[in-house]
Design a protein around this motif. Sequence first.
Motif, PDB file in Angstrom:
ATOM      1  N   HIS A  83       0.849  -1.190   0.000  1.00 24.31           N
ATOM      2  CA  HIS A  83       0.000   0.000   0.000  1.00 24.31           C
ATOM      3  C   HIS A  83       0.885   1.240   0.000  1.00 24.31           C
ATOM      4  O   HIS A  83       1.827   1.338   0.787  1.00 24.31           O
ATOM      5  CB  HIS A  83      -0.907   0.010   1.234  1.00 24.31           C
ATOM      6  CG  HIS A  83      -1.820   1.196   1.289  1.00 24.31           C
ATOM      7  ND1 HIS A  83      -2.951   1.290   0.521  1.00 24.31           N
ATOM      8  CD2 HIS A  83      -1.756   2.352   2.014  1.00 24.31           C
ATOM      9  CE1 HIS A  83      -3.558   2.436   0.770  1.00 24.31           C
ATOM     10  NE2 HIS A  83      -2.845   3.107   1.663  1.00 24.31           N
ATOM     11  N   CYS A  85       0.571   5.547  -0.134  1.00 21.93           N
ATOM     12  CA  CYS A  85      -0.297   6.718  -0.079  1.00 21.93           C
ATOM     13  C   CYS A  85       0.518   7.935   0.329  1.00 21.93           C
ATOM     14  O   CYS A  85       1.745   7.864   0.440  1.00 21.93           O
ATOM     15  CB  CYS A  85      -1.459   6.488   0.886  1.00 21.93           C
ATOM     16  SG  CYS A  85      -0.947   6.305   2.617  1.00 21.93           S
ATOM     17  N   THR A 179      -8.657   1.066   1.929  1.00 22.87           N
ATOM     18  CA  THR A 179      -8.421   0.483   0.615  1.00 22.87           C
ATOM     19  C   THR A 179      -8.832  -0.986   0.587  1.00 22.87           C
ATOM     20  O   THR A 179      -9.441  -1.458  -0.387  1.00 22.87           O
ATOM     21  CB  THR A 179      -6.937   0.617   0.228  1.00 22.87           C
ATOM     22  OG1 THR A 179      -6.584   2.008   0.195  1.00 22.87           O
ATOM     23  CG2 THR A 179      -6.667   0.000  -1.129  1.00 22.87           C
ATOM     24  N   SER A 183     -11.830  -2.675  -1.727  1.00 21.19           N
ATOM     25  CA  SER A 183     -11.459  -3.641  -2.773  1.00 21.19           C
ATOM     26  C   SER A 183     -11.814  -5.084  -2.438  1.00 21.19           C
ATOM     27  O   SER A 183     -11.553  -5.981  -3.250  1.00 21.19           O
ATOM     28  CB  SER A 183      -9.955  -3.536  -3.058  1.00 21.19           C
ATOM     29  OG  SER A 183      -9.199  -3.748  -1.881  1.00 21.19           O
TER      30      SER A 183
END
Length: 365
Positions: A83, A85, A179, A183
Amino acid sequence: MAKRIYARARSRRIKAPRNAMGAMMAGLIGATAKAMVKATRTTVAASAKKPAKVVVRPARAPASAPAVRARPSGSGRFISGSHDCNFGARTYRLYVPSVAVSPVASVPLVVMLHGCGQTPEDFAKGTRMNTLAQDLGVMVLYPAQSRDAHPNRCWNWFREGDQQRGGGELALLADMVRTIIASHPVDPARVYVAGLSAGASAALLLAHAYPDLFAAVGCHSGLPTGAARDKGSALIAMKQGNPGTRLDRPVPTIIFHGSDDHVVTARNGRLVALRALETFPRLEVTEQARQVAKGRAYVRTLHRIGRGRAYVEHWLIKGSGHAWSGGSRSGRFVDPTGPDASREMLRFFLRHKTTLRTRRAIRTE
């Protein structure tokens, strides 16, 4: 090493060296390893040297174990991911139970934050959380702390920049969780977070910084929110205990702590419970003393309304050290002779949900 740094932190005349954080956490890992060896070698007879004040009776079955539904057919998947960000990047492992492959499924999500010196793979083995998750149809996310963020893979719960909503590691973890929810077939009302040691302290911070995201929190061998602001105060809080700061919102909380924890004193577990209770008025208390068959005695304290679900639970495991209670020997930092913390956390979690109103209450980072 930890003792020397602790002495320096206590002295007003000696400044901590610039590399004290690495030295502190290295010392913590060393102390943890020693405590874990002691915990795994300690016998039930040794733990009985300090008997509980209430009557201890052998437990015929794990206390309040969740009703396990029929095991979903097939087996789950343990996948790797990453991940990235605005707040940073981390890798993770995600356990997806077989029931979650259905397009109509909506499953709970448990976020598991490992302790110092651990990895997601090791934490999953030691807690046996994936096996229970398959039985109960629960998804489990294991974020991985990087060595770049901390040389011993500790979550930085004691740094001010990593203690507030909207910044640092908490914002990174919250964004990762969002997230995963977006998902995968996750029920946003049933999202939980738990951890061990530094991971437990970070889990408490995360749950209270994002009460719109997490319905409950599990703290195993951790410290209260706000117990430290830097490396020196962290060591003092670990050894002596610190009540931390008053909490703004109620978050259902379950706490496990070993009475013989020499890394993070058991006083911190009691203080975590007291802070959680301040946000829940008029709860009734029930204390139960039990013993695992051929294992450790423990005292379970429940705070609830009448005989309904508990909003705060505190488990004190007699004679246990800095270790995940009831864990598997295939992982590190576990005490297989204690009550099953993983099963009990799942039982506690699955009785709590967030409301749509709560999830919509705070949207601005």
